[in-house]
Scaffold this active site. Structure first.
Site, PDB file in Angstrom:
ATOM      1  N   HIS A 122      26.178  51.739  49.561  1.00 31.68           N
ATOM      2  CA  HIS A 122      25.420  52.170  48.732  1.00 31.68           C
ATOM      3  C   HIS A 122      24.621  50.569  47.818  1.00 31.68           C
ATOM      4  CE1 HIS A 122      27.255  56.245  48.642  1.00 31.68           C
ATOM      5  NE2 HIS A 122      27.216  55.636  48.300  1.00 31.68           N
ATOM      6  N   HIS A 161      27.726  60.534  51.874  1.00 34.63           N
ATOM      7  CA  HIS A 161      26.718  60.069  51.045  1.00 34.63           C
ATOM      8  C   HIS A 161      25.898  59.336  51.393  1.00 34.63           C
ATOM      9  CE1 HIS A 161      30.287  60.646  48.296  1.00 34.63           C
ATOM     10  NE2 HIS A 161      30.034  61.036  47.714  1.00 34.63           N
ATOM     11  N   ASP A 243      34.362  60.584  53.836  1.00 33.00           N
ATOM     12  CA  ASP A 243      34.548  61.922  52.597  1.00 33.00           C
ATOM     13  C   ASP A 243      33.972  62.812  53.195  1.00 33.00           C
ATOM     14  OD1 ASP A 243      32.435  60.039  53.065  1.00 33.00           O
ATOM     15  OD2 ASP A 243      32.545  59.308  51.061  1.00 33.00           O
TER      16      ASP A 243
HETATM   17 ZN   LIG Z   1      31.002  58.499  50.509  1.00 34.62          ZN
END
Ligand SMILES: [Zn+2]
Length: 308
Positions: A122, A161, A243
């Protein structure tokens, strides 16, 4: 040939506030789960500044140094914190992935897994976010391209994500193919198929909440693997977030532990076909401790069984 496990005790000194999902226990659980495996255990070096500066400006590095607290925490964004040990941990995390590239390209090992934190995918050019400080996967790809002189590196990101940071850092890089699957909608909100890079070299594969094995395999077999075959990478870097697991508290995909084994085995087969089996994988997310440990073990076990 062997699989390297690259880590450093400094990665346990990046301490987040009580209740934060990206916590020290994640790495402890992973290292415990990997103890029985036959791996070449490697101490991660600090990344060289040059490696960081391939993707982040010097001003960003000096801002992080200024933000590094002498005690307690400094808060970088809504959910990204630095403790006194965080900067060294980040340098070890980046250094581990770079070391993995050096070892795999140098023929010392078949493949490598960097068990590190803070994670990286990220972190944008000059913005730390989403628990991430340095763009570990992207800077390792740049190291392979610029330092080792490779022509084509692929990054595959299966964290639940979107790897917005890796996408930002590699947006203008025609020598890097980025393939990323992510739950959508989900934080950070990016990752639509029309976000395809300055050279059409980014493939975003959104997955609907609640989807599981069938949708994941359809995306990878239908889109990702053909793109990899067409691109012919000389190295595959994996942003391995766990995740998307059905037990993860931060997202709602329904991957089972075996699905992480499947995707790893398929990537190992492709690497064998395309690039002499060269894979460097680095830890990203995964927040249910038991699911994280089991899925990471399944991932690394497949790396140890990979064909050359
Ligand atoms: Zn993640």
């Amino acid at each position: 040939m062997t699989t390297a496990l690259i880590t450093h005790a400094d990665c346990l000194n990046h301490v987040t506030p009580e209740g934060h999902p990206e916590r020290v226990a994640r790495l402890e659980h992973i290292l415990h789960a990997l103890e029985p495996l036959d791996l070449k255990r490697v101490t991660a070096p600090m990344a060289a500044e040059d490696d960081i500066l391939r993707v982040h400006p010097a001003s960003y590095l000096s801002d992080l140094r200024k933000a590094s607290p002498a005690e307690g925490w400094s808060q970088i964004d809504g959910d990204t914190f630095m403790s006194p040990g965080s900067l060294d941990a980040a340098f070890r995390a980046a250094g581990a992935v770079v070391r993995g590239v050096d070892m795999v390209l140098g023929g010392e090992v078949q493949n490598a897994f960097a068990a590190v934190r803070p994670p990286g995918h990220h972190a944008e050019t000059d913005t730390a976010m989403g628990f991430c400080l340095f763009g570990n996967a992207a800077l390792a790809a740049k190291h392979a391209l610029d330092h080792h002189g490779l022509s084509r590196v692929a990054v595959v990101d299966f964290d639940v994500h979107h790897g917005n940071g890796t996408q930002d850092l590699l947006w203008d890089e025609p020598r890097a193919l980025l393939i990323t699957s992510q739950q959508m909608p989900l934080w950070p909100g990016s990752g639509r198929p029309d976000e395809d890079g300055a050279h059409g070299q980014i493939l975003n594969m959104p997955l609907a909440p609640g989807s599981g094995r069938a949708e994941m395999q359809a995306a990878y077999e239908g889109q990702a693997f053909p793109r990899l075959r067409a691109f012919k990478p000389e190295l595959i870097i994996i942003s391995a977030g766990f995740d998307a697991h059905q037990d993860d508290p931060l997202a709602s995909l329904n991957w089972a532990t075996e699905d992480f084994a499947w995707i790893t085995a398929e990537l190992c087969k492709l690497a064998s076909e395309l690039c002499q089996g060269r894979i460097v994988s680095t830890l990203e997310g995964g927040y249910d401790l038991n699911a994280l440990a089991a899925a990471t073990r399944a991932h690394v076990e497949e790396l140890t069984k990979a064909p050359a």
